[in-house]
Design an enzyme around this catalytic site. Sequence first.
Site, short mmCIF file in Angstrom:
data_model
loop_
_atom_site.label_atom_id
_atom_site.label_comp_id
_atom_site.label_asym_id
_atom_site.label_seq_id
_atom_site.Cartn_x
_atom_site.Cartn_y
_atom_site.Cartn_z
N LYS A 13 4.52 -17.94 38.88
CA LYS A 13 4.09 -17.21 40.10
C LYS A 13 3.06 -18.04 40.89
O LYS A 13 3.15 -18.14 42.10
CB LYS A 13 3.46 -15.84 39.73
CG LYS A 13 4.40 -14.90 39.01
CD LYS A 13 3.78 -13.51 38.82
CE LYS A 13 2.57 -13.49 37.89
NZ LYS A 13 2.88 -13.81 36.49
N ARG A 88 -0.31 -4.85 38.60
CA ARG A 88 0.11 -5.07 37.21
C ARG A 88 0.27 -3.76 36.45
O ARG A 88 0.61 -3.78 35.28
CB ARG A 88 -0.96 -5.89 36.51
CG ARG A 88 -0.59 -7.35 36.24
CD ARG A 88 -1.78 -8.01 35.60
NE ARG A 88 -1.49 -9.23 34.90
CZ ARG A 88 -1.69 -10.44 35.38
NH1 ARG A 88 -2.14 -10.61 36.61
NH2 ARG A 88 -1.46 -11.50 34.63
N ARG A 127 0.55 -25.94 29.82
CA ARG A 127 -0.04 -25.78 31.16
C ARG A 127 -1.48 -26.27 31.22
O ARG A 127 -2.29 -25.92 30.37
CB ARG A 127 0.02 -24.30 31.55
CG ARG A 127 -0.67 -23.99 32.87
CD ARG A 127 -0.21 -22.71 33.48
NE ARG A 127 -0.85 -21.54 32.91
CZ ARG A 127 -0.69 -20.31 33.38
NH1 ARG A 127 0.11 -20.10 34.41
NH2 ARG A 127 -1.30 -19.29 32.83
N ARG A 158 -6.42 -23.07 29.89
CA ARG A 158 -7.01 -21.73 29.91
C ARG A 158 -7.08 -21.17 28.50
O ARG A 158 -6.14 -21.32 27.73
CB ARG A 158 -6.14 -20.80 30.79
CG ARG A 158 -6.41 -20.97 32.27
CD ARG A 158 -5.41 -20.24 33.13
NE ARG A 158 -5.10 -18.87 32.71
CZ ARG A 158 -4.30 -18.05 33.39
NH1 ARG A 158 -3.74 -18.45 34.52
NH2 ARG A 158 -4.07 -16.84 32.96
N ARG A 169 -0.59 -11.17 25.70
CA ARG A 169 -0.34 -10.96 27.14
C ARG A 169 1.11 -10.53 27.38
O ARG A 169 1.38 -9.71 28.26
CB ARG A 169 -0.65 -12.25 27.92
CG ARG A 169 -2.16 -12.51 28.01
CD ARG A 169 -2.46 -13.94 28.41
NE ARG A 169 -2.05 -14.27 29.75
CZ ARG A 169 -1.83 -15.52 30.17
NH1 ARG A 169 -1.97 -16.54 29.35
NH2 ARG A 169 -1.47 -15.74 31.41
P1 AMP Z 1 -3.23 -14.40 35.64
O1 AMP Z 1 -3.95 -15.61 36.11
O2 AMP Z 1 -2.50 -13.67 36.73
O3 AMP Z 1 -2.35 -14.67 34.44
O4 AMP Z 1 -4.36 -13.37 35.14
C1 AMP Z 1 -5.23 -13.70 34.08
C2 AMP Z 1 -5.87 -12.47 33.52
O5 AMP Z 1 -6.65 -11.80 34.52
C3 AMP Z 1 -4.92 -11.40 33.01
O6 AMP Z 1 -4.46 -11.65 31.68
C4 AMP Z 1 -5.80 -10.15 33.08
O7 AMP Z 1 -6.74 -10.13 32.01
C5 AMP Z 1 -6.58 -10.39 34.37
N1 AMP Z 1 -5.89 -9.82 35.55
C6 AMP Z 1 -5.39 -10.50 36.63
N2 AMP Z 1 -4.83 -9.67 37.51
C7 AMP Z 1 -4.98 -8.42 37.01
C8 AMP Z 1 -4.57 -7.12 37.44
N3 AMP Z 1 -3.90 -6.93 38.60
N4 AMP Z 1 -4.89 -6.07 36.65
C9 AMP Z 1 -5.56 -6.23 35.49
N5 AMP Z 1 -5.95 -7.42 35.02
C10 AMP Z 1 -5.66 -8.52 35.76
#
Ligand code: AMP
Length: 213
Positions: A13, A88, A127, A158, A169
């Site tokens: 994404k 989400r 990654r 990360r 996740r």
């Molecule tokens: P991402 O970079 O999109 O994989 O997000 C990393 C982490 O941020 C996720 O595993 C969640 O802990 C948190 N996070 C990001 N976006 C959201 C969301 N819309 N709702 C809840 N937690 C989020």
Amino acid sequence: MRLILFGPPGVGKGTQAKLLSAKLNIPHISTGDMLRDAVAEGTEIGKQAKAVLDAGQLVSDSIMIGIIRDVIKSENCKNGFILDGFPRTIPQAEELSLLLNRLGMEIDFVINMEIEENEIIKRLGKRLSCSKCGNIFNIDNLPYSTPCPACGGLMYQRDDDKPETVRKRLYVYSQSTAPVKVYYQKLGLLKTINAQNDLQQVHQEILMAINHK
Ligand code: AMP
């Protein structure tokens, strides 16, 4: 153009949102990047979110909705946006619909990016993310300790890309996030893309899905 990029962690994404943002000249809104910045800056939200991110869980809907409300109302988003990582959960999707409705806006397309689970684990294990600009690279193309080719920033893995957190996740995704796909399917907004292909091919597929010449 108002787009949502939807799919499991590691589907690409962030990478596709960056390509689309440059192509369509609209901002890429990554809630994950915003939370990681808040953690790095030690803000109040960052302090609350750190443990949640490290555990691979979801930050509360109320915090996330507050963040996204401010962004979408901002001048930056007035000509459109690409959401990456939001919504989400079903309550987040419902709040987003209400907010856009109040602002007289609507989502044009939700790009549903699909991939096999074993490919996700392979991709996330390789990654590397830039600590400065958020760019994403694969360790096969960018050996350890090479600076970010885009901005010279420090590249890192990360914490939540480690295999045990990735599994958590993916579980959270299947329980809380996958139902959001049905929500947008019912609204007739969903466009499904095979995200297994290489990134330029996926980019072209997305452009076709959103009828962009
Ligand atoms: P991402 O970079 O999109 O994989 O997000 C990393 C982490 O941020 C996720 O595993 C969640 O802990 C948190 N996070 C990001 N976006 C959201 C969301 N819309 N709702 C809840 N937690 C989020």
